[in-house]
Design a protein around this motif. Structure first.
Motif, PDB file in Angstrom:
ATOM      1  N   LEU A   1      21.017  32.006  12.379  1.00 28.86           N
ATOM      2  CA  LEU A   1      21.033  32.279  10.937  1.00 28.86           C
ATOM      3  C   LEU A   1      22.416  32.749  10.504  1.00 28.86           C
ATOM      4  N   ALA A   2      22.987  33.678  11.239  1.00 30.67           N
ATOM      5  CA  ALA A   2      24.314  34.199  10.906  1.00 30.67           C
ATOM      6  C   ALA A   2      25.347  33.073  10.934  1.00 30.67           C
ATOM      7  N   SER A   3      25.239  32.212  11.933  1.00 30.82           N
ATOM      8  CA  SER A   3      26.174  31.098  12.051  1.00 30.82           C
ATOM      9  C   SER A   3      26.014  30.112  10.892  1.00 30.82           C
ATOM     10  N   ALA A   4      24.776  29.789  10.542  1.00 34.39           N
ATOM     11  CA  ALA A   4      24.527  28.833   9.462  1.00 34.39           C
ATOM     12  C   ALA A   4      25.012  29.366   8.126  1.00 34.39           C
ATOM     13  N   LEU A   5      24.920  30.686   7.935  1.00 35.14           N
ATOM     14  CA  LEU A   5      25.354  31.302   6.673  1.00 35.14           C
ATOM     15  C   LEU A   5      26.822  31.724   6.713  1.00 35.14           C
ATOM     16  N   ARG A   6      27.414  31.633   7.926  1.00 33.77           N
ATOM     17  CA  ARG A   6      28.795  32.091   8.153  1.00 33.77           C
ATOM     18  C   ARG A   6      28.917  33.592   7.845  1.00 33.77           C
ATOM     19  N   TRP A   7      27.937  34.345   8.323  1.00 33.61           N
ATOM     20  CA  TRP A   7      27.893  35.801   8.180  1.00 33.61           C
ATOM     21  C   TRP A   7      27.992  36.417   9.558  1.00 33.61           C
ATOM     22  N   ASP A   8      28.192  37.744   9.571  1.00 32.32           N
ATOM     23  CA  ASP A   8      28.119  38.433  10.859  1.00 32.32           C
ATOM     24  C   ASP A   8      26.653  38.717  11.195  1.00 32.32           C
ATOM     25  N   LYS A   9      26.417  39.051  12.444  1.00 33.78           N
ATOM     26  CA  LYS A   9      25.046  39.230  12.929  1.00 33.78           C
ATOM     27  C   LYS A   9      24.343  40.387  12.208  1.00 33.78           C
ATOM     28  N   GLN A  10      25.051  41.466  11.912  1.00 36.43           N
ATOM     29  CA  GLN A  10      24.440  42.621  11.251  1.00 36.43           C
ATOM     30  C   GLN A  10      23.939  42.256   9.857  1.00 36.43           C
ATOM     31  N   LYS A  11      24.713  41.481   9.133  1.00 35.21           N
ATOM     32  CA  LYS A  11      24.307  41.075   7.788  1.00 35.21           C
ATOM     33  C   LYS A  11      23.068  40.173   7.858  1.00 35.21           C
TER      34      LYS A  11
END
Length: 172
Positions: free
Chosen positions: A126-136
């Motif tokens: 999910l973080a990768s698909a959204l280009r977010w960090d894991k915490q977010k």
């Protein structure tokens, strides 16, 4: 609604009634409107719940079918492709990903089925698909879980109210 909005004094004069009686009338009308709104919301919740049940059944049947069919494809690890960046595979559709990226509180914009999909998704993917960090991504999943739990509690409350209401109607 119009009778509720009319000033009490004017309505009392028009109907030749006391302001106290008019206040009781307006209060009663407001209670009826409030009850109708609650019933409308309850019906919507029930429809959402029933839709979620149907979707869950269809998802479970698809999972059962996929487990009986032998898999021919290899995992991404086996093919040597990276699971980071734009090549990350996710079960979430484009409209869900767009809502997650663009909305300030996406858990309020998604339906219950979409919330379940977000929760089932691997946090790293999910973080990768959204280009977010894991915490977010974890915080997003927690917010989705809380919203889904709240919706389920509302549906359970609705069922409880309905069963209580049915019990009262059957009494002499």
């Amino acid at each position: 609604k119009v009778l509720i909005d009319v000033p009490r004094l004017e309505l009392a004069e028009e109907l030749a009634q006391s302001q106290t009686k008019i206040q009781v009338l307006q209060d009663t009308l407001q209670q009826v409107l409030d009850r109708r709104e609650e019933e409308r919301q309850s019906r919507q919740l029930l429809e959402l719940y029933l839709q979620a049940l149907k979707n869950e059944d269809s998802i479970l049947s698809k999972i059962a079918e996929s487990e009986t069919v032998p898999r021919k494809e290899m995992d991404e690890v086996d093919t040597g492709t990276s699971s980071t960046g734009s090549s990350a595979r996710t079960a979430l559709s484009d409209h869900i990903l767009a809502a997650l990226k663009e909305k300030p509180a996406p858990e309020l914009c998604l339906d219950s089925q979409d919330l379940e999909l977000v929760l089932k998704e691997d946090t790293r993917t999910l973080a990768s698909a959204l280009r977010w960090d894991k915490q977010k991504a974890e915080a997003l999943q927690q917010a989705c879980e809380q919203e889904l739990s709240k919706r389920l509690q509302q549906v359970q409350t609705l069922h409880s109210l309905r069963s209580t209401s049915k019990g009262k109607k059957t009494l002499p």
